[in-house]
Scaffold this motif. Structure first.
Motif, short mmCIF file in Angstrom:
data_model
loop_
_atom_site.label_atom_id
_atom_site.label_comp_id
_atom_site.label_asym_id
_atom_site.label_seq_id
_atom_site.Cartn_x
_atom_site.Cartn_y
_atom_site.Cartn_z
N GLU A 28 -5.50 -39.15 -35.47
CA GLU A 28 -5.87 -38.24 -34.39
C GLU A 28 -5.72 -36.80 -34.86
N GLU A 29 -6.76 -35.99 -34.63
CA GLU A 29 -6.74 -34.58 -35.01
C GLU A 29 -7.44 -33.76 -33.93
N GLU A 30 -7.04 -32.51 -33.79
CA GLU A 30 -7.67 -31.64 -32.80
C GLU A 30 -8.98 -31.07 -33.35
N VAL A 31 -9.89 -30.78 -32.44
CA VAL A 31 -11.15 -30.12 -32.81
C VAL A 31 -11.30 -28.87 -31.95
N PHE A 32 -12.02 -27.88 -32.48
CA PHE A 32 -12.15 -26.59 -31.80
C PHE A 32 -13.59 -26.09 -31.90
N VAL A 33 -13.92 -25.18 -30.98
CA VAL A 33 -15.21 -24.49 -30.99
C VAL A 33 -14.94 -22.98 -31.12
N ARG A 34 -15.52 -22.39 -32.15
CA ARG A 34 -15.52 -20.94 -32.41
C ARG A 34 -14.16 -20.35 -32.76
N THR A 35 -13.09 -20.71 -32.07
CA THR A 35 -11.79 -20.12 -32.35
C THR A 35 -10.68 -21.16 -32.19
N ALA A 36 -9.61 -21.01 -33.00
CA ALA A 36 -8.55 -22.01 -33.01
C ALA A 36 -7.22 -21.37 -33.40
N PRO A 37 -6.10 -21.93 -32.92
CA PRO A 37 -4.79 -21.45 -33.35
C PRO A 37 -4.37 -22.13 -34.66
N HIS A 38 -3.61 -21.41 -35.49
CA HIS A 38 -3.12 -22.01 -36.74
C HIS A 38 -1.92 -21.21 -37.25
N ASN A 39 -0.75 -21.86 -37.23
CA ASN A 39 0.48 -21.24 -37.73
C ASN A 39 0.74 -19.87 -37.13
N GLY A 40 0.52 -19.73 -35.84
CA GLY A 40 0.77 -18.47 -35.17
C GLY A 40 -0.35 -17.46 -35.30
N ASN A 41 -1.39 -17.78 -36.03
CA ASN A 41 -2.53 -16.88 -36.22
C ASN A 41 -3.75 -17.43 -35.48
N LYS A 78 -21.80 -21.35 -45.29
CA LYS A 78 -20.70 -21.57 -46.23
C LYS A 78 -19.45 -22.07 -45.54
N ALA A 79 -19.53 -22.28 -44.23
CA ALA A 79 -18.41 -22.78 -43.44
C ALA A 79 -17.20 -21.86 -43.53
N GLN A 80 -17.42 -20.56 -43.61
CA GLN A 80 -16.31 -19.62 -43.73
C GLN A 80 -15.71 -19.30 -42.36
N VAL A 81 -14.42 -18.96 -42.38
CA VAL A 81 -13.72 -18.56 -41.17
C VAL A 81 -12.94 -17.28 -41.45
N VAL A 82 -12.52 -16.62 -40.38
CA VAL A 82 -11.66 -15.45 -40.49
C VAL A 82 -10.30 -15.78 -39.89
N GLU A 83 -9.25 -15.55 -40.65
CA GLU A 83 -7.89 -15.73 -40.13
C GLU A 83 -7.35 -14.36 -39.72
N ILE A 84 -6.98 -14.26 -38.43
CA ILE A 84 -6.48 -13.01 -37.88
C ILE A 84 -4.98 -13.15 -37.64
N SER A 85 -4.21 -12.25 -38.21
CA SER A 85 -2.75 -12.26 -38.05
C SER A 85 -2.28 -10.89 -37.60
N GLN A 86 -0.99 -10.74 -37.39
CA GLN A 86 -0.44 -9.44 -36.99
C GLN A 86 -0.65 -8.41 -38.09
N GLY A 87 -0.72 -8.86 -39.34
CA GLY A 87 -0.86 -7.93 -40.45
C GLY A 87 -2.29 -7.59 -40.82
N GLY A 88 -3.26 -8.23 -40.17
CA GLY A 88 -4.66 -7.95 -40.51
C GLY A 88 -5.51 -9.20 -40.46
N TRP A 89 -6.52 -9.27 -41.30
CA TRP A 89 -7.41 -10.42 -41.32
C TRP A 89 -7.88 -10.69 -42.75
N LYS A 90 -8.34 -11.94 -42.96
CA LYS A 90 -8.89 -12.32 -44.25
C LYS A 90 -9.91 -13.44 -44.06
N ILE A 91 -10.85 -13.51 -44.98
CA ILE A 91 -11.87 -14.56 -44.95
C ILE A 91 -11.38 -15.76 -45.73
#
Length: 283
Positions: free
Chosen positions: A116-129, A138-151
């Motif tokens: 069993e695994e969760e699925v998401f649309v457009r946005t998802a939580p991950h490790n507090g980010n 290319k199936a790329q995502v952006v990880e947004i954290s308190q310190g900024g963002w990265k692809i």
């Protein structure tokens, strides 16, 4: 004495013949070709990773063009992909019934034998980010954290794509929130701040969410502003919906896009207001 021996010999020959026929039949069964349904299932298990969501829906993970994709097993996209891989492998077209039977069995395997695994649309939580799906090829995502963002090129969560979903542009470093001003027609700084706050909340993976109402006179670019704001956080073929006729229309619209936008609403009935509240709160 001679008759008994002859009878015994005949019995032995009959037994040998019977045994030989049985052996021959077994050999034919062992050497018979797998059915088309079995070939489809075998292909799927070799190329797909099965799992199910917490609500019991069956999904597959598959690598396409060196990118990991997630899709519902019941989806038309998954069906087409399995049929395509069958043709690639066997140079034949899979029969409709064989595909139906194979997918039904794979759904059972995904639900009862797979993790069993969760699925998401457009946005998802991950490790507090927050992870935002760019939905590009290319199936790329952006990880947004308190310190900024990265692809990130390899998403750490399972994103599915709605049929109307379109890619977001790659973000660039630099810039300020004021860069949005030419695209959002607001009268006051407070209204602009409210619009930006709405867009920020729209990228959060869990509600409750605010509901933004654009109210002004004719020709003030309300519809254009709504389209522009939606294109910033959720580019989609489903842009501004017309007023829904019933509750079912509301939830069908919501199922086909992440950010729902309605246009030309001269009146909001109590049932429609309640439906909007349900969408915003997840109730």
């Amino acid at each position: 004495m001679t008759e008994q021996n002859q009878s015994s010999d005949n019995d032995s020959q009959e037994a040998t013949t019977a045994t030989g026929n049985a052996t021959s039949t077994q050999a034919k069964q062992k050497t018979s070709k797998p059915s088309q349904q079995e070939d489809l299932i075998d292909l799927a298990l070799k190329n797909f990773t099965l799992f199910h969501s917490p609500n019991g829906e069956a999904y597959v993970k598959v690598v396409l063009n060196n990118c990991r994709r997630v899709m519902p097993l019941r989806s038309d996209e998954c069906r087409k992909l399995l049929g395509f891989k069958y043709h690639q492998t066997y140079m034949k077209v899979a029969h409709r019934q064989s595909l139906d039977d194979a997918i039904q069995l794979l759904i059972g395997k995904a639900v009862f034998e797979s993790p069993e695994e969760e699925v998401f649309v457009r946005t998802a939580p991950h490790n507090g980010n927050i992870i935002v799906d760019l939905s590009n090829d290319k199936a790329q995502v952006v990880e947004i954290s308190q310190g900024g963002w990265k692809i990130i090129d390899d998403p750490p969560v399972n994103f599915i794509r709605l049929s109307s979903q379109r890619p977001m542009p790659l973000p660039l470093p630099g810039g300020t929130l004021n860069d949005f001003r030419p695209f959002i027609n607001t009268e006051t700084a407070e209204d602009f701040t409210m619009a930006i706050s709405f867009l920020t909340f729209s990228l959060h993976p869990k509600g409750p969410y605010p509901v933004l109402a654009l109210d002004s006179g004719g020709g003030s670019c309300k519809s254009t502003g709504a389209r522009m704001m939606k294109s910033i956080v959720d580019p989609s073929l489903a842009v501004n919906f017309s007023k829904p006729k019933n509750l079912q229309n509301v939830f069908v619209n919501a199922a086909n896009t992440w950010l729902v936008s309605y246009d030309n609403l001269s009146k909001i009935e109590p049932w429609f207001s309640d439906a909007i509240c349900q969408l915003a709160t997840g109730g």
